[in-house]
Design a protein around this motif. Structure first.
Motif, PDB file in Angstrom:
ATOM      1  N   GLN A 135       0.782  -1.215   0.121  1.00 27.39           N
ATOM      2  CA  GLN A 135       0.049  -0.099  -0.034  1.00 27.39           C
ATOM      3  C   GLN A 135       0.869   1.240   0.067  1.00 27.39           C
ATOM      4  O   GLN A 135       0.439   2.019  -0.635  1.00 27.39           O
ATOM      5  CB  GLN A 135      -0.652  -0.069   1.309  1.00 27.39           C
ATOM      6  N   ARG A 136       2.030   1.171   0.792  1.00 22.16           N
ATOM      7  CA  ARG A 136       2.738   2.390   0.703  1.00 22.16           C
ATOM      8  C   ARG A 136       3.480   2.521  -0.488  1.00 22.16           C
ATOM      9  O   ARG A 136       3.616   3.677  -0.956  1.00 22.16           O
ATOM     10  CB  ARG A 136       3.836   2.124   1.965  1.00 22.16           C
ATOM     11  N   VAL A 196       3.986   5.783  -5.628  1.00 26.41           N
ATOM     12  CA  VAL A 196       3.813   5.711  -7.080  1.00 26.41           C
ATOM     13  C   VAL A 196       2.989   6.728  -7.573  1.00 26.41           C
ATOM     14  O   VAL A 196       3.313   7.557  -8.483  1.00 26.41           O
ATOM     15  CB  VAL A 196       3.646   4.340  -7.853  1.00 26.41           C
ATOM     16  N   ASN A 197       1.851   6.705  -6.834  1.00 28.16           N
ATOM     17  CA  ASN A 197       0.792   7.733  -7.169  1.00 28.16           C
ATOM     18  C   ASN A 197       1.088   8.970  -6.785  1.00 28.16           C
ATOM     19  O   ASN A 197       0.935   9.986  -7.678  1.00 28.16           O
ATOM     20  CB  ASN A 197      -0.608   7.417  -6.147  1.00 28.16           C
ATOM     21  N   LEU A 223       1.443  16.479  -1.333  1.00 29.69           N
ATOM     22  CA  LEU A 223       2.456  15.395  -1.734  1.00 29.69           C
ATOM     23  C   LEU A 223       3.661  15.295  -0.485  1.00 29.69           C
ATOM     24  O   LEU A 223       4.173  14.361  -0.653  1.00 29.69           O
ATOM     25  CB  LEU A 223       3.018  15.912  -3.056  1.00 29.69           C
ATOM     26  N   ASP A 224       3.586  16.564   0.206  1.00 26.52           N
ATOM     27  CA  ASP A 224       4.778  16.438   1.120  1.00 26.52           C
ATOM     28  C   ASP A 224       4.250  15.929   2.482  1.00 26.52           C
ATOM     29  O   ASP A 224       4.840  15.569   3.524  1.00 26.52           O
ATOM     30  CB  ASP A 224       5.331  17.665   1.594  1.00 26.52           C
ATOM     31  N   ALA A 225       2.791  15.327   2.601  1.00 19.00           N
ATOM     32  CA  ALA A 225       2.113  14.774   3.866  1.00 19.00           C
ATOM     33  C   ALA A 225       2.909  13.397   3.785  1.00 19.00           C
ATOM     34  O   ALA A 225       3.477  12.938   3.031  1.00 19.00           O
ATOM     35  CB  ALA A 225       0.849  14.830   3.430  1.00 19.00           C
ATOM     36  N   ASP A 248      -3.142   9.684   2.407  1.00 19.51           N
ATOM     37  CA  ASP A 248      -3.522   9.952   1.051  1.00 19.51           C
ATOM     38  C   ASP A 248      -3.476  11.234   0.735  1.00 19.51           C
ATOM     39  O   ASP A 248      -4.509  11.860   1.070  1.00 19.51           O
ATOM     40  CB  ASP A 248      -5.077   9.072   0.936  1.00 19.51           C
ATOM     41  N   ALA A 249      -2.526  11.500  -0.422  1.00 19.78           N
ATOM     42  CA  ALA A 249      -2.579  12.784  -0.960  1.00 19.78           C
ATOM     43  C   ALA A 249      -3.694  13.180  -1.549  1.00 19.78           C
ATOM     44  O   ALA A 249      -3.869  14.553  -1.592  1.00 19.78           O
ATOM     45  CB  ALA A 249      -1.162  12.809  -1.795  1.00 19.78           C
TER      46      ALA A 249
END
Length: 88
Positions: A28-29, A34-35, A65-67, A72-73
């Protein structure tokens, strides 16, 4: 030692097995990584005007995206969009 993972709906933590700990969770990570890479390439290249059309700013994109990778971004972007919809 039990491991806590998320159920398929993603809302309630459930106890997981060793399989979940060593196979499902890392997968999942990896998928999330990749996403995020794809999102950074596609959404990051949009102009300020294009982002505003969808209710976002470059700051929203960067923040999502930096979370942490466990977050989930796309959900962070959706929340930013919802919050901003009342303030444009």
């Amino acid at each position: 030692m039990a491991y806590i993972t998320r159920n398929p709906a993603g809302s309630t933590p459930v106890r997981g097995s060793t399989f979940a700990r060593y196979i499902i969770w890392p997968r999942q990570r990896l998928v999330e990584f990749v996403n995020r890479h794809r999102m950074r390439a596609s959404v990051g290249s949009l102009s300020d005007r294009e982002l505003r059309d969808i209710g976002l700013t470059h700051g929203d994109v960067s923040r999502s995206l930096d979370a942490p990778i466990s977050v989930d971004a796309s959900e962070v972007m959706q929340n930013s969009r919802r919050n901003r919809a009342r303030n444009w």
